[in-house]
Design an enzyme around this catalytic site. Structure first.
Site, mmCIF file in Angstrom:
data_model
loop_
_atom_site.group_PDB
_atom_site.id
_atom_site.type_symbol
_atom_site.label_atom_id
_atom_site.label_comp_id
_atom_site.label_asym_id
_atom_site.label_seq_id
_atom_site.Cartn_x
_atom_site.Cartn_y
_atom_site.Cartn_z
ATOM 1 C CB ILE A 115 -16.867 34.990 68.597
ATOM 2 C CG1 ILE A 115 -18.014 35.645 67.811
ATOM 3 C CG2 ILE A 115 -17.331 34.611 69.997
ATOM 4 C CD1 ILE A 115 -19.255 34.803 67.681
ATOM 5 N NE ARG A 170 -15.860 37.398 58.797
ATOM 6 C CZ ARG A 170 -15.750 38.293 57.837
ATOM 7 N NH1 ARG A 170 -16.805 38.595 57.073
ATOM 8 N NH2 ARG A 170 -14.603 38.910 57.611
ATOM 9 C CB SER A 226 -13.082 25.036 56.621
ATOM 10 O OG SER A 226 -13.064 26.442 56.798
ATOM 11 C CB ILE A 235 -13.938 46.445 65.270
ATOM 12 C CG1 ILE A 235 -14.684 46.043 66.551
ATOM 13 C CG2 ILE A 235 -14.802 46.191 64.039
ATOM 14 C CD1 ILE A 235 -15.939 46.859 66.790
ATOM 15 C CE1 TYR A 259 -8.391 24.592 59.989
ATOM 16 C CE2 TYR A 259 -9.884 26.090 58.863
ATOM 17 C CZ TYR A 259 -9.675 25.043 59.745
ATOM 18 O OH TYR A 259 -10.743 24.460 60.362
ATOM 19 N N GLY A 302 -6.907 39.516 52.836
ATOM 20 C CA GLY A 302 -7.588 38.258 52.530
ATOM 21 C C GLY A 302 -8.884 38.054 53.281
ATOM 22 C CD GLU A 303 -11.683 40.668 58.138
ATOM 23 O OE1 GLU A 303 -12.571 40.569 58.993
ATOM 24 O OE2 GLU A 303 -10.790 41.530 58.156
ATOM 25 C CE LYS A 349 -11.029 21.311 58.302
ATOM 26 N NZ LYS A 349 -10.981 20.229 59.300
#
Length: 321
Positions: A206, A229, A137, A221, A161, A283-284, A165
């Protein structure tokens, strides 16, 4: 062999098996799917019928419910690794929640993503499998500032996650260097397509919007929607999977993305969804943007599906999920 236990993994398994079927039938190759086959039957998913149909054509397609049973059971060695050995393992895994707090759910995902990967690699090594293709990822990069991001970029996972990964990549590297098992780690960017998870505490953009449109709600949003992205359609990911079994590569990490980042608000406009703006999630990242030169040159791969084409397919099929 393709493993995984959610609808998205089933789609990957189905599309990969469809690609491999003609070759397998011609050469007597054994195909296997490690996933929840009961779910196929209960949900009436096409993949289940696909597997059943191939059994009728005398092609060996077997199923195991999880990686633990593959590693510990003597059945796979008798049925798979005898006269009809598996040559390649395509390692999917679990974890549709990327940015999420630590919980009992994450403990389960940790077991699946780390212990499950180790089980797959160990079973593949013991059975003399030729290659394991691992679903890594791009979340391992964290909130990096180097765009387009190459595989050599420093890693800084900001979610359980992403860390799980990334550790899986290191297990693949270790098995390549210590045991001589060919491994290919594909670092996916923002994958979307049919059978995405529409539930969960935190879904990717999405699936969130698809779910809201399906329910007749406005799209929520984060921030102002100008964050970008690197969206990559599932069929392009499947093709990268397939090429990773065909090319002479080993112990390698490859970015898999479109290399064409698009803003979130632009994506909602394509979906023709109403909009509501909410605060930015912690964290985005502001942008994800893959450098895919290495995958293009190594696998002779390139993405073919534009965001407009992919979202059209998503909207066409969403009410059948």
């Amino acid at each position: 062999m393709v493993d995984g236990n959610n609808n998205f993994s089933h789609f990957v398994a189905q599309r990969t098996l469809e690609k491999a079927y003609k070759i397998a039938k011609k050469n007597g190759i054994c195909l296997a799917s490690v996933s929840n086959v009961d779910h196929y039957a209960a949900a009436g998913i096409h993949g289940y019928n696909f597997l059943e149909k191939r059994k009728l054509n005398n092609l060996s397609i077997m199923s195991f419910t999880n990686a633990d049973s593959l590693a510990t059971s003597t059945y796979p060695k008798k049925r798979f690794f005898g006269t009809n050995p598996i040559s390649y393992v395509l390692r999917r895994s679990q974890g549709k929640y990327i940015y999420i707090d630590m919980s009992t759910t994450q403990i389960t995902f940790n077991k699946v993503n780390i212990d499950g990967t180790l089980n797959i690699l160990w079973a593949a090594h013991k059975a003399g499998i030729k290659r394991v293709v691992y679903s890594a990822s791009s979340s391992c990069y964290g909130n990096n500032k180097n765009f387009p991001t190459p595989e050599t970029e420093s890693t800084n996972p900001l979610s359980p996650y992403g860390l799980q990964k990334y550790l899986g990549e290191h297990y693949c590297k270790m098995f390549s260097e210590v045991y001589g098992l060919d491994t290919v780690s594909l670092r996916y960017f923002n994958v979307y397509g049919d059978r995405m998870a529409l539930d969960g505490a935190y879904r990717l953009a999405i699936p969130i919007f698809a779910s809201q449109i399906k329910e007749g709600k406005p799209c929520t949003i984060n921030n102002d929607g100008n964050q970008k992205r690197d969206f990559i359609y599932i069929s392009d990911v499947v093709n990268a999977f397939y090429l990773s079994t065909k090319k002479n590569v080993k112990n390698i990490i490859l970015n898999i993305g479109s290399a064409k980042p698009r803003s979130v608000i632009e994506m909602v406009n394509i979906l023709k969804g109403d909009k509501i703006f909410i605060p930015k999630s912690p964290g985005e990242p502001n942008i994800t943007h893959a450098n895919i030169n290495k995958a293009s040159s190594t696998l002779k791969w390139k993405p073919k599906t534009s965001l407009e084409e992919g979202l059209k397919i998503v909207l066409t099929n969403i009410f059948y999920w």
